[in-house]
Design a protein around this motif. Structure first.
Motif, PDB file in Angstrom:
ATOM      1  N   ARG A 314       0.835  -1.197   0.000  1.00 24.03           N
ATOM      2  CA  ARG A 314       0.000   0.000   0.000  1.00 24.03           C
ATOM      3  C   ARG A 314       0.870   1.246   0.000  1.00 24.03           C
ATOM      4  O   ARG A 314       1.945   1.261   0.590  1.00 24.03           O
ATOM      5  N   GLN A 315       0.397   2.307  -0.647  1.00 21.39           N
ATOM      6  CA  GLN A 315       1.176   3.539  -0.758  1.00 21.39           C
ATOM      7  C   GLN A 315       1.450   4.149   0.603  1.00 21.39           C
ATOM      8  O   GLN A 315       2.538   4.668   0.857  1.00 21.39           O
ATOM      9  N   GLU A 316       0.468   4.068   1.521  1.00 19.29           N
ATOM     10  CA  GLU A 316       0.654   4.653   2.854  1.00 19.29           C
ATOM     11  C   GLU A 316       1.784   3.961   3.601  1.00 19.29           C
ATOM     12  O   GLU A 316       2.611   4.606   4.249  1.00 19.29           O
ATOM     13  N   GLU A 319       5.201   4.837   2.124  1.00 17.13           N
ATOM     14  CA  GLU A 319       5.675   6.142   2.573  1.00 17.13           C
ATOM     15  C   GLU A 319       6.194   6.065   4.004  1.00 17.13           C
ATOM     16  O   GLU A 319       7.193   6.706   4.351  1.00 17.13           O
ATOM     17  N   ARG A 320       5.524   5.287   4.830  1.00 17.11           N
ATOM     18  CA  ARG A 320       5.999   5.126   6.220  1.00 17.11           C
ATOM     19  C   ARG A 320       7.384   4.470   6.229  1.00 17.11           C
ATOM     20  O   ARG A 320       8.260   4.884   7.003  1.00 17.11           O
ATOM     21  N   MET A 321       7.598   3.486   5.359  1.00 15.20           N
ATOM     22  CA  MET A 321       8.905   2.821   5.308  1.00 15.20           C
ATOM     23  C   MET A 321       9.987   3.790   4.823  1.00 15.20           C
ATOM     24  O   MET A 321      11.129   3.740   5.291  1.00 15.20           O
ATOM     25  N   MET A 322       9.646   4.684   3.909  1.00 14.08           N
ATOM     26  CA  MET A 322      10.613   5.691   3.467  1.00 14.08           C
ATOM     27  C   MET A 322      10.968   6.643   4.599  1.00 14.08           C
ATOM     28  O   MET A 322      12.132   7.032   4.775  1.00 14.08           O
ATOM     29  N   THR A 345      11.010   6.859  -3.840  1.00 14.93           N
ATOM     30  CA  THR A 345      11.553   5.630  -3.254  1.00 14.93           C
ATOM     31  C   THR A 345      13.053   5.692  -3.022  1.00 14.93           C
ATOM     32  O   THR A 345      13.680   4.663  -2.775  1.00 14.93           O
ATOM     33  N   GLN A 346      13.672   6.886  -3.089  1.00 13.17           N
ATOM     34  CA  GLN A 346      15.127   6.960  -3.010  1.00 13.17           C
ATOM     35  C   GLN A 346      15.620   8.101  -2.123  1.00 13.17           C
ATOM     36  O   GLN A 346      14.982   9.159  -2.038  1.00 13.17           O
ATOM     37  N   TYR A 347      16.770   7.854  -1.490  1.00 13.94           N
ATOM     38  CA  TYR A 347      17.522   8.875  -0.764  1.00 13.94           C
ATOM     39  C   TYR A 347      18.912   8.986  -1.396  1.00 13.94           C
ATOM     40  O   TYR A 347      19.557   7.963  -1.687  1.00 13.94           O
ATOM     41  N   ALA A 374       6.541  -4.527   9.037  1.00 16.79           N
ATOM     42  CA  ALA A 374       5.865  -4.147   7.798  1.00 16.79           C
ATOM     43  C   ALA A 374       4.866  -5.235   7.430  1.00 16.79           C
ATOM     44  O   ALA A 374       5.081  -6.419   7.707  1.00 16.79           O
ATOM     45  N   GLU A 375       3.778  -4.830   6.793  1.00  9.39           N
ATOM     46  CA  GLU A 375       2.763  -5.790   6.378  1.00  9.39           C
ATOM     47  C   GLU A 375       3.174  -6.525   5.110  1.00  9.39           C
ATOM     48  O   GLU A 375       2.721  -7.634   4.851  1.00  9.39           O
TER      49      GLU A 375
END
Length: 408
Positions: A314-316, A319-322, A345-347, A374-375
């Motif tokens: 899921r997008q939410e 974003e939390r993982m980022m 998706t990048q740093y 993470a799910e």
């Protein structure tokens, strides 16, 4: 026991009983730097890693530890050839560390100067303080290790030592003026100008002292020297040096106040960990670091960390993982490293230090990322390079972060 002296101010010399030894040390740049670096640490034990970083900096070496041992072997051979028993154990090794032997009876002008400055902090005995200032000025023959002046481990000490010298010299200058000793004032200014030939105040002090002694021709010559060096405005003449001096002194006082005000308005010391900033700021810092790399050989590494979520994520949560990755980058890297969000998706990360250490830190971040709850499934990959030349660094446009890139 022979008397060992090491002079590092204005030049680098090792003397035993007043005789200069190991002159051939100058033929080996790395051996010279090894000795200089260890002596400046005042007997501290220095790990291999720290020492190899100091000796090689941004240079590549396939086996720096082996190279370091070879350099030490070469240095010891120099001592053996000259038959200098007092220096046979001047560098000792233990448990992965190198050390200038603290048991070796040795005087170093740098430490003498620092010790004198510490004693001079006691302002209760004015006569003793002036005596210490005279000793400091006599010791300071010039900048610290001038042939190694661009080394980062030299620069900070060089600035500190020059500040000590300047404070002592100014105190003597003010005292000679107060007591009307123009002869000693001239000598002090002439000596100081040899070490700093563009010091405006010294030219003005010298001109006024020469005028006070009635040496008008010498005062005019000093004014010409100052103008030729670019230290004095072209309109300054010997007879008007007093007005220029008062103007310069007021400017000095104003500058000190302005500098203190500037410091108070700047951010305090950075917190531990890396700095996370907008990508535009990251670009400016990158440009500055590349300049440091070109000027001083400071190693700079550019890394790109990419989070690859499963197709069902899921997008939410992605974003939390980022955001979690950003937190791990900030806490897992060192103060002085910089990171910015490059795409969804990048740093992008800018790192100093050595390649091996940087890889190890990125691996630790990856391991910590894989421990996050993470799910769905998330993969973290990274690439790192040293941007020495343009073709070593991928040049994608911002916003194309999800497209495939050639790994460098």
């Amino acid at each position: 026991m022979a008397n060992v002296e090491i002079k590092m101010l204005g030049s680098f010399e090792i003397l035993v009983d007043g005789r200069q030894v190991l002159k051939q040390l100058g033929q080996s740049r790395k051996a010279t730097v090894l000795v200089q670096y260890l002596v400046l640490q005042r007997g501290a034990r220095i790990p291999h890693k720290t020492l190899t970083d100091a000796l090689w900096g941004g240079e590549r070496s396939s086996n720096p530890d082996m190279a370091l041992r070879a350099i030490l072997h070469r240095f010891r051979n120099m001592i053996a050839r000259e038959k200098i028993p007092v220096l046979e154990n001047c560098i000792v090794t233990s448990r992965g560390c190198y050390q200038w032997n603290p048991e070796l009876p040795c005087t170093v002008d740098v430490f003498q100067m620092q010790d004198l400055a510490f004693q001079a902090k006691d302002k209760r005995d004015a006569a003793r303080r002036l005596e210490l200032c005279e000793q400091i000025v006599a010791l300071y023959r010039g900048r610290l290790l001038p042939l190694s002046a661009t080394e980062p481990w030299v620069e900070s000490s060089a600035v500190q030592l020059h500040s000590i010298y300047r404070a002592a010299m100014i105190e003597l200058l003010e005292h000679y003026k107060k007591v009307g000793d123009s002869e000693r004032l001239v000598t002090l200014c002439e000596d100081a100008l040899k070490k700093n030939p563009r010091a405006e105040r010294l030219y003005l002090e010298l001109i006024m002292a020469l005028e006070a002694l009635g040496r008008h021709a010498d005062a005019q010559q000093a004014a010409q020297r100052g103008r030729a060096a670019g230290a004095l405005h072209h309109t300054v003449e010997a007879r008007r040096a007093g007005a220029a001096w008062r103007q310069a002194r007021q400017a000095d006082r104003n500058m000190q106040n302005d500098m203190q005000r500037l410091i108070s308005q700047l951010p305090g010391e950075a917190e531990e960990g890396a700095m996370i900033c907008p990508f535009e700021t990251f670009g400016e810092i990158y440009r500055m670091q590349r300049g440091m790399q070109a000027q001083y050989g400071v190693p700079v590494f550019l890394a790109l960390l990419t989070v690859m979520p499963a197709p069902t994520a899921r997008q939410e949560e992605a974003e939390r993982m980022m955001n979690e990755l950003g937190r791990l980058i900030r806490t897992g890297l060192r103060r002085g490293d910089v990171a910015a969000r490059y795409s969804e998706t990048q740093y992008a990360v800018l790192m100093c230090g050595t390649e091996g250490v940087n890889y190890a830190q990125l691996e630790q971040i990856k391991q910590a990322f894989y421990q996050l709850p993470a799910e769905d499934r998330y993969m973290l990959v990274y690439s790192i390079c040293s941007p020495r030349t343009r073709n070593q660094v991928p040049q994608p446009r911002r916003g194309q972060g999800n497209q495939k890139r050639r790994k460098t």
